[in-house]
Design an enzyme around this catalytic site. Sequence first.
Site: not given
Length: 275
Positions: A17, A19, A67, A88, A125, A127
């Site tokens: 990550s 972030s 999430k 999130n 995808g 999700g």
Amino acid sequence: MTSPSRLAVWGDPIDHSRSPDLHNAAYRLLGLDWEYGRRQVDEAGFDEALDSLDATWRGLSLTMPLKERAHARAHALDDDARLTGAVNTLLLGEEIHGFNTDVGGLTSALVAAGLAQVRTARVLGGGATARSALVSLLRLGVDEVELRMRRPEQAEELAGFAQRMGLKATTNELGSGSPPPPSVDLTVSTLPGSAALPDDVMTVLAREGGALFSAAYAPWPTALAQAWTDAPVLTGLEMLLHQAVAQIRIFLNGAPDAALPDEPAVLGVMRAALR
């Protein structure tokens, strides 16, 4: 009482990550003595980890597979979190407030890349990020979307979600032997960066897929991005950047649309932190 100053991103896996780079760069510029880290938390351990946090904690960023669990634990939800069933961002306190900044983050990333005029799209995808992508595409004016994923039950659920929002949605399997894809303006891949697709599948998806936005950014380039040789490719770092700006607004001001002080400068130092 000291103001809460601890934040982190949780997920599994989490070592990749970026972030912390984004958030800590912004907090330094804003003159905030806040600490933003990362922690590996899986779905089974999420509730216990959340319940263990004390009053020094201000908020959390959540990535896969957390999430939906974060959505379930929030006492209040913003519109995008309520619509997508995914959170999130958690703003902690006596009440836990849940937000979904992925929707706006993807929209901002596509607009910044000059992809605001797309009308047909493909989503790979199925999700939480795929649901956020569909909301973002709808707001950009997309009216037709093809959904490709490996699990038929997931395809049916996501198609129902898209159709309830007013999108014309079709579904097909993501694999060899599936029907040839229609030509679209934009492909949004929500697949993990390590996802392996057969070469023949990636070749035809790239040929008929328009521009590519990949939510993944580690490892980079993904195999899918490498197959995209004749159209623009946008890395997930762009979505990460823009959704993080909204998260910082939430952690500072309590709302994702409350602008930060000198926000262009904040965005600049965050983008520099990604280089």
